[in-house]
Design a protein around this motif. Structure first.
Motif, PDB file in Angstrom:
ATOM      1  N   THR A  65      31.952  70.788  23.359  1.00 40.90           N
ATOM      2  CA  THR A  65      31.432  69.414  23.299  1.00 40.90           C
ATOM      3  C   THR A  65      32.566  68.403  23.433  1.00 40.90           C
ATOM      4  OG1 THR A  65      29.606  70.146  21.901  1.00 40.90           O
ATOM      5  CG2 THR A  65      30.102  67.788  21.907  1.00 40.90           C
ATOM      6  N   ASN A  66      33.663  68.633  22.730  1.00 40.65           N
ATOM      7  CA  ASN A  66      34.812  67.728  22.826  1.00 40.65           C
ATOM      8  C   ASN A  66      35.407  67.741  24.231  1.00 40.65           C
ATOM      9  OD1 ASN A  66      34.735  66.781  20.201  1.00 40.65           O
ATOM     10  ND2 ASN A  66      36.051  68.397  19.421  1.00 40.65           N
ATOM     11  N   LEU A  67      35.490  68.900  24.845  1.00 36.29           N
ATOM     12  CA  LEU A  67      36.018  69.011  26.201  1.00 36.29           C
ATOM     13  C   LEU A  67      35.152  68.232  27.184  1.00 36.29           C
ATOM     14  CD1 LEU A  67      38.021  70.302  28.223  1.00 36.29           C
ATOM     15  CD2 LEU A  67      36.426  72.215  28.382  1.00 36.29           C
ATOM     16  N   MET A  68      33.842  68.396  27.099  1.00 40.40           N
ATOM     17  CA  MET A  68      32.939  67.695  28.011  1.00 40.40           C
ATOM     18  C   MET A  68      32.984  66.182  27.775  1.00 40.40           C
ATOM     19  SD  MET A  68      32.129  70.140  29.846  1.00 40.40           S
ATOM     20  CE  MET A  68      30.985  69.404  30.970  1.00 40.40           C
ATOM     21  N   PHE A  86      33.931  78.522  28.392  1.00 42.32           N
ATOM     22  CA  PHE A  86      33.192  78.188  27.204  1.00 42.32           C
ATOM     23  C   PHE A  86      31.698  78.453  27.397  1.00 42.32           C
ATOM     24  CE2 PHE A  86      37.025  75.649  26.395  1.00 42.32           C
ATOM     25  CZ  PHE A  86      37.285  76.060  25.101  1.00 42.32           C
ATOM     26  N   GLU A  87      31.210  78.191  28.596  1.00 43.40           N
ATOM     27  CA  GLU A  87      29.791  78.430  28.860  1.00 43.40           C
ATOM     28  C   GLU A  87      29.451  79.911  28.742  1.00 43.40           C
ATOM     29  OE1 GLU A  87      29.466  76.640  32.690  1.00 43.40           O
ATOM     30  OE2 GLU A  87      29.100  74.652  31.852  1.00 43.40           O
ATOM     31  N   ARG A  88      30.329  80.760  29.220  1.00 44.10           N
ATOM     32  CA  ARG A  88      30.098  82.207  29.104  1.00 44.10           C
ATOM     33  C   ARG A  88      30.159  82.660  27.653  1.00 44.10           C
ATOM     34  NH1 ARG A  88      33.948  83.386  33.966  1.00 44.10           N
ATOM     35  NH2 ARG A  88      32.530  82.970  35.672  1.00 44.10           N
ATOM     36  N   ALA A  89      31.083  82.113  26.886  1.00 48.94           N
ATOM     37  CA  ALA A  89      31.190  82.470  25.472  1.00 48.94           C
ATOM     38  C   ALA A  89      29.949  82.024  24.714  1.00 48.94           C
ATOM     39  CB  ALA A  89      32.432  81.832  24.859  1.00 48.94           C
ATOM     40  N   LEU A  90      29.411  80.872  25.070  1.00 48.15           N
ATOM     41  CA  LEU A  90      28.218  80.370  24.396  1.00 48.15           C
ATOM     42  C   LEU A  90      26.960  81.141  24.789  1.00 48.15           C
ATOM     43  CD1 LEU A  90      28.933  76.544  24.546  1.00 48.15           C
ATOM     44  CD2 LEU A  90      29.005  78.019  22.537  1.00 48.15           C
ATOM     45  N   ALA A  91      26.995  81.822  25.917  1.00 49.26           N
ATOM     46  CA  ALA A  91      25.845  82.602  26.360  1.00 49.26           C
ATOM     47  C   ALA A  91      25.677  83.895  25.562  1.00 49.26           C
ATOM     48  CB  ALA A  91      25.970  82.923  27.845  1.00 49.26           C
ATOM     49  N   VAL A  92      26.723  84.326  24.874  1.00 48.49           N
ATOM     50  CA  VAL A  92      26.655  85.544  24.064  1.00 48.49           C
ATOM     51  C   VAL A  92      25.859  85.259  22.801  1.00 48.49           C
ATOM     52  CG1 VAL A  92      28.004  87.216  22.749  1.00 48.49           C
ATOM     53  CG2 VAL A  92      28.854  86.371  24.937  1.00 48.49           C
ATOM     54  N   THR A  93      24.877  86.101  22.538  1.00 48.11           N
ATOM     55  CA  THR A  93      24.070  85.940  21.323  1.00 48.11           C
ATOM     56  C   THR A  93      24.313  87.126  20.409  1.00 48.11           C
ATOM     57  OG1 THR A  93      22.200  86.987  22.421  1.00 48.11           O
ATOM     58  CG2 THR A  93      22.278  84.590  22.470  1.00 48.11           C
ATOM     59  N   GLU A 117      28.415  84.035  14.465  1.00 51.10           N
ATOM     60  CA  GLU A 117      27.871  82.681  14.298  1.00 51.10           C
ATOM     61  C   GLU A 117      28.957  81.638  14.057  1.00 51.10           C
ATOM     62  OE1 GLU A 117      25.154  79.952  14.821  1.00 51.10           O
ATOM     63  OE2 GLU A 117      24.760  82.085  15.037  1.00 51.10           O
ATOM     64  N   SER A 118      29.956  81.922  13.234  1.00 49.70           N
ATOM     65  CA  SER A 118      31.015  80.944  12.995  1.00 49.70           C
ATOM     66  C   SER A 118      31.871  80.752  14.252  1.00 49.70           C
ATOM     67  CB  SER A 118      31.898  81.365  11.817  1.00 49.70           C
ATOM     68  OG  SER A 118      32.536  82.594  12.087  1.00 49.70           O
ATOM     69  N   PHE A 119      32.083  81.835  14.995  1.00 49.35           N
ATOM     70  CA  PHE A 119      32.799  81.740  16.269  1.00 49.35           C
ATOM     71  C   PHE A 119      32.022  80.854  17.239  1.00 49.35           C
ATOM     72  CE2 PHE A 119      33.178  83.361  20.628  1.00 49.35           C
ATOM     73  CZ  PHE A 119      34.528  83.134  20.851  1.00 49.35           C
ATOM     74  N   ARG A 120      30.712  81.025  17.285  1.00 50.42           N
ATOM     75  CA  ARG A 120      29.858  80.237  18.174  1.00 50.42           C
ATOM     76  C   ARG A 120      29.910  78.761  17.818  1.00 50.42           C
ATOM     77  NH1 ARG A 120      26.039  80.700  21.799  1.00 50.42           N
ATOM     78  NH2 ARG A 120      24.276  79.277  21.859  1.00 50.42           N
ATOM     79  N   LYS A 121      29.851  78.434  16.536  1.00 47.88           N
ATOM     80  CA  LYS A 121      29.898  77.023  16.111  1.00 47.88           C
ATOM     81  C   LYS A 121      31.217  76.380  16.522  1.00 47.88           C
ATOM     82  CE  LYS A 121      26.721  77.352  12.259  1.00 47.88           C
ATOM     83  NZ  LYS A 121      26.525  77.268  10.815  1.00 47.88           N
ATOM     84  N   GLY A 122      32.319  77.087  16.347  1.00 52.79           N
ATOM     85  CA  GLY A 122      33.621  76.570  16.741  1.00 52.79           C
ATOM     86  C   GLY A 122      33.725  76.376  18.242  1.00 52.79           C
ATOM     87  N   THR A 123      33.189  77.343  18.987  1.00 51.89           N
ATOM     88  CA  THR A 123      33.200  77.253  20.441  1.00 51.89           C
ATOM     89  C   THR A 123      32.362  76.076  20.921  1.00 51.89           C
ATOM     90  OG1 THR A 123      33.471  79.647  20.576  1.00 51.89           O
ATOM     91  CG2 THR A 123      32.761  78.535  22.575  1.00 51.89           C
ATOM     92  N   GLU A 124      31.205  75.856  20.295  1.00 48.41           N
ATOM     93  CA  GLU A 124      30.359  74.715  20.649  1.00 48.41           C
ATOM     94  C   GLU A 124      31.077  73.391  20.394  1.00 48.41           C
ATOM     95  OE1 GLU A 124      26.808  75.221  18.345  1.00 48.41           O
ATOM     96  OE2 GLU A 124      25.872  76.519  19.844  1.00 48.41           O
ATOM     97  N   MET A 125      31.785  73.298  19.286  1.00 46.83           N
ATOM     98  CA  MET A 125      32.511  72.064  18.972  1.00 46.83           C
ATOM     99  C   MET A 125      33.604  71.800  20.006  1.00 46.83           C
ATOM    100  SD  MET A 125      32.547  72.267  14.759  1.00 46.83           S
ATOM    101  CE  MET A 125      34.275  72.136  14.722  1.00 46.83           C
ATOM    102  N   ILE A 126      34.366  72.821  20.360  1.00 46.90           N
ATOM    103  CA  ILE A 126      35.426  72.663  21.360  1.00 46.90           C
ATOM    104  C   ILE A 126      34.827  72.285  22.711  1.00 46.90           C
ATOM    105  CG2 ILE A 126      37.224  73.856  22.667  1.00 46.90           C
ATOM    106  CD1 ILE A 126      37.676  75.564  20.120  1.00 46.90           C
TER     107      ILE A 126
END
Length: 90
Positions: free
Chosen positions: A24-27, A1-8, A13-22
């Motif tokens: 955050t819940n995982l952590m 997830f950290e690698r996916a979030l590093a992609v800009t 953008e919608s993919f990034r928001k979903g990844t951030e939510m997942i």
């Protein structure tokens, strides 16, 4: 997830928001279970917790200091679940 979030990329953008939510819940779930993340830039290198995959000479950092983190480590109590993959200075 950290690698996916590093992609800009603005197209993702919608993919990034979903990844951030997942992520955050995982952590949050890890925290509730007592799993703690470790391996931050500037920490002292500990071979019992960190896996050094690179070395660099950097006078601004001290001896055996983590210069870069490639993969965060996780610990449950005193047991290392995943070693942090790091670059060590000097």
């Amino acid at each position: 997830f950290e690698r996916a979030l590093a992609v800009t990329d603005s197209d993702l953008e919608s993919f990034r928001k979903g990844t951030e939510m997942i992520y955050t819940n995982l952590m949050d779930t890890f925290k509730k279970l007592g799993v703690e993340a470790f391996g931050e830039k500037g920490e002292e290198f500990d071979p019992n917790k960190h896996n050094a995959v690179m070395h660099t000479e950097d006078e601004s950092l001290g001896e055996n200091v983590i210069a870069e983190v490639f993969q965060t480590g996780f610990v449950l109590g005193e047991k290392v679940i995943r070693f942090a993959m790091v670059k060590v200075a000097n």
